[in-house]
Scaffold this active site. Structure first.
Site, PDB file in Angstrom:
ATOM      1  N   LEU A  33      27.594  28.234  52.752  1.00  0.00           N
ATOM      2  CA  LEU A  33      28.538  29.063  52.165  1.00  0.00           C
ATOM      3  C   LEU A  33      27.864  29.736  51.080  1.00  0.00           C
ATOM      4  CD1 LEU A  33      31.574  26.802  51.803  1.00  0.00           C
ATOM      5  CD2 LEU A  33      31.058  29.258  53.612  1.00  0.00           C
ATOM      6  N   HIS A  34      28.307  30.763  51.008  1.00  0.00           N
ATOM      7  CA  HIS A  34      27.336  31.919  49.630  1.00  0.00           C
ATOM      8  C   HIS A  34      28.166  32.557  49.014  1.00  0.00           C
ATOM      9  CE1 HIS A  34      27.971  35.596  52.551  1.00  0.00           C
ATOM     10  NE2 HIS A  34      27.435  34.766  53.592  1.00  0.00           N
ATOM     11  N   GLY A  36      28.997  35.350  48.952  1.00  0.00           N
ATOM     12  CA  GLY A  36      30.950  36.498  49.841  1.00  0.00           C
ATOM     13  C   GLY A  36      31.945  35.833  49.965  1.00  0.00           C
ATOM     14  N   HIS A  37      31.516  34.087  51.011  1.00  0.00           N
ATOM     15  CA  HIS A  37      32.281  33.564  51.242  1.00  0.00           C
ATOM     16  C   HIS A  37      33.327  33.120  50.124  1.00  0.00           C
ATOM     17  CE1 HIS A  37      29.447  32.661  54.535  1.00  0.00           C
ATOM     18  NE2 HIS A  37      30.403  32.448  54.992  1.00  0.00           N
ATOM     19  N   GLN A  61      31.023  31.799  70.607  1.00  0.00           N
ATOM     20  CA  GLN A  61      30.708  33.294  70.103  1.00  0.00           C
ATOM     21  C   GLN A  61      29.399  33.328  70.290  1.00  0.00           C
ATOM     22  OE1 GLN A  61      33.097  32.065  66.223  1.00  0.00           O
ATOM     23  NE2 GLN A  61      30.931  33.764  65.315  1.00  0.00           N
ATOM     24  N   GLY A 148      35.690  39.460  55.781  1.00  0.00           N
ATOM     25  CA  GLY A 148      35.115  39.779  54.950  1.00  0.00           C
ATOM     26  C   GLY A 148      34.821  41.031  55.655  1.00  0.00           C
ATOM     27  N   GLN A 149      34.905  42.800  55.116  1.00  0.00           N
ATOM     28  CA  GLN A 149      34.382  43.533  55.718  1.00  0.00           C
ATOM     29  C   GLN A 149      33.167  43.800  56.422  1.00  0.00           C
ATOM     30  OE1 GLN A 149      36.082  46.230  52.697  1.00  0.00           O
ATOM     31  NE2 GLN A 149      38.400  46.251  53.711  1.00  0.00           N
ATOM     32  N   LYS A 150      32.393  42.830  56.075  1.00  0.00           N
ATOM     33  CA  LYS A 150      30.834  42.328  56.239  1.00  0.00           C
ATOM     34  C   LYS A 150      30.705  42.089  57.497  1.00  0.00           C
ATOM     35  CE  LYS A 150      26.348  40.319  56.585  1.00  0.00           C
ATOM     36  NZ  LYS A 150      26.638  40.046  57.395  1.00  0.00           N
ATOM     37  N   SER A 186      24.584  36.500  53.959  1.00  0.00           N
ATOM     38  CA  SER A 186      24.892  36.664  55.164  1.00  0.00           C
ATOM     39  C   SER A 186      24.162  34.853  54.554  1.00  0.00           C
ATOM     40  CB  SER A 186      24.272  37.488  56.525  1.00  0.00           C
ATOM     41  OG  SER A 186      24.045  36.620  57.351  1.00  0.00           O
TER      42      SER A 186
HETATM   43  P1  AMP Z   1      31.345  33.277  58.580  1.00  0.00           P
HETATM   44  O1  AMP Z   1      30.826  31.801  57.905  1.00  0.00           O
HETATM   45  O2  AMP Z   1      29.314  34.280  58.392  1.00  0.00           O
HETATM   46  O3  AMP Z   1      31.497  34.105  59.847  1.00  0.00           O
HETATM   47  O4  AMP Z   1      32.246  34.897  58.167  1.00  0.00           O
HETATM   48  C1  AMP Z   1      33.310  33.720  57.470  1.00  0.00           C
HETATM   49  C2  AMP Z   1      34.018  35.338  56.564  1.00  0.00           C
HETATM   50  O5  AMP Z   1      33.041  35.389  55.950  1.00  0.00           O
HETATM   51  C3  AMP Z   1      34.189  36.438  57.680  1.00  0.00           C
HETATM   52  O6  AMP Z   1      34.975  36.658  57.201  1.00  0.00           O
HETATM   53  C4  AMP Z   1      33.128  36.998  56.941  1.00  0.00           C
HETATM   54  O7  AMP Z   1      33.142  38.982  57.345  1.00  0.00           O
HETATM   55  C5  AMP Z   1      32.786  36.855  55.911  1.00  0.00           C
HETATM   56  N1  AMP Z   1      32.048  36.840  54.697  1.00  0.00           N
HETATM   57  C6  AMP Z   1      30.380  36.595  55.323  1.00  0.00           C
HETATM   58  N2  AMP Z   1      29.707  37.157  54.827  1.00  0.00           N
HETATM   59  C7  AMP Z   1      30.231  38.343  53.427  1.00  0.00           C
HETATM   60  C8  AMP Z   1      29.973  38.817  52.382  1.00  0.00           C
HETATM   61  N3  AMP Z   1      28.504  39.404  51.942  1.00  0.00           N
HETATM   62  N4  AMP Z   1      30.932  39.399  51.815  1.00  0.00           N
HETATM   63  C9  AMP Z   1      32.520  39.363  52.257  1.00  0.00           C
HETATM   64  N5  AMP Z   1      32.604  38.870  53.113  1.00  0.00           N
HETATM   65  C10 AMP Z   1      31.674  37.877  53.763  1.00  0.00           C
END
Ligand code: AMP
Length: 284
Positions: A33-34, A36-37, A61, A148-150, A186
């Site tokens: 987690l960062h 963004g999460h 995936q 996230g819109q990322k 990310s």
């Molecule tokens: P992940 O752990 O990469 O599967 O991401 C989990 C959620 O966090 C997904 O909905 C991503 O789009 C969101 N997310 C990841 N990186 C970012 C970011 N930099 N900004 C906003 N949301 C993010």
């Protein structure tokens, strides 16, 4: 904060909240987690009575085994971060809990949303995403789910999944978060060394150059081709795509599509790390 390793213990908590008529928000993640999460989790906390975060690195995936094997896992830090933010429950299932012994997932066809760009390059990726999010939404049964819109194309796919199969759940898209240098946050960024982290900043510059150009049609096509060629001259950089799409359909955008939300999207491997980024076209 409750930590649930299986669906049965989550269901007990969930039933309790149901009796108390609590509005439940849900943030699915793959951990590492960062900020963004964290932005998604904080938004969910503001808008809901209870918040559940899931941490599950979903094998179905990943189209490349090496990417799955190298995916960062930082569970202890993640749990600490979530405890500090103050959520109610974390769901940390293992692969067997989610899939049993059979990791087969059925294929999903939402037209260009699942067929183009990420869908074309990462074969089976969205099949895995849809399969796991369907399972997680069923297990958590939230009122609202935050993404996230990322991962812009994934958001489009999941909005469609929500509309088709979970109409009672609000699927909410949250803004992309960058670090101070402009790099989109990310979980994969930890695999960038300093040199490639600097090179990765060109992705953000490239999408904004396209997004602010105000160009359409053939002029837009040649601008994109030029930027892509320049990026590919950088050692260690391999651009998979750079384009402008309508965020709702992921069809290529060159002029007016009614109701279109034009976004510049990019995917590139930088020093062997695959990165994606996007921004809204501001001068359309
Ligand atoms: P992940 O752990 O990469 O599967 O991401 C989990 C959620 O966090 C997904 O909905 C991503 O789009 C969101 N997310 C990841 N990186 C970012 C970011 N930099 N900004 C906003 N949301 C993010």
């Amino acid at each position: 904060m409750e930590v649930c390793f299986n669906t049965a213990s989550l269901a007990l908590i969930r039933a309790d909240w149901n009796r108390q008529l609590q509005i439940v928000g849900f943030v699915p993640t793959m951990g590492a987690l960062h900020d963004g999460h964290a932005s998604l989790v904080k938004r969910a906390l503001l808008e809901c009575d209870r918040v559940v975060v899931s941490i599950f690195v979903n094998p179905t995936q990943f189209n490349a085994k090496e990417d799955f094997d190298n995916y960062p896992i930082t569970l202890e830090q993640d749990l600490q971060m979530l405890e500090e933010i103050g959520i109610d429950a974390v769901f940390v299932p293992n692969v067997e809990e989610m899939y049993g012994r059979n990791q087969h997932v059925s294929s999903v066809d939402y037209g260009s949303l699942t067929r183009s760009f990420e869908g074309a390059i990462r074969k089976g990726h969205f099949d895995g995403v849809v399969a796991i999010v369907r399972k997680l939404l069923t297990a958590v049964d939230p009122d609202r789910a935050y993404f996230g819109q990322k991962d812009l194309q994934q958001l489009g796919v999941l909005k469609r999944l929500g509309r088709d199969e979970f109409p009672a759940i609000d699927i909410i898209g949250c803004p992309l978060v960058r670090d101070v240098s402009g790099l989109a946050l990310s979980s994969r960024n930890v695999r960038l060394d300093e040199e490639h982290r600097m090179k990765a900043l060109h992705l953000n510059e490239a999408i904004h150059e396209v997004g602010l150009s105000g160009l359409r049609g053939d002029e837009l096509t040649s601008l994109i081709q030029g930027i892509k060629a320049k990026l590919n001259e950088i050692q260690g950089m391999d651009v998979e795509y750079l384009d402008v799409v309508d965020a709702n359909s992921f069809e290529v955008w060159r002029s007016e599509i009614s109701g279109a939300q034009p976004h510049v999207i990019i995917a590139a491997s930088v020093g062997g790390v695959r990165l994606i980024d996007n921004c809204l076209v501001t001068c359309s």
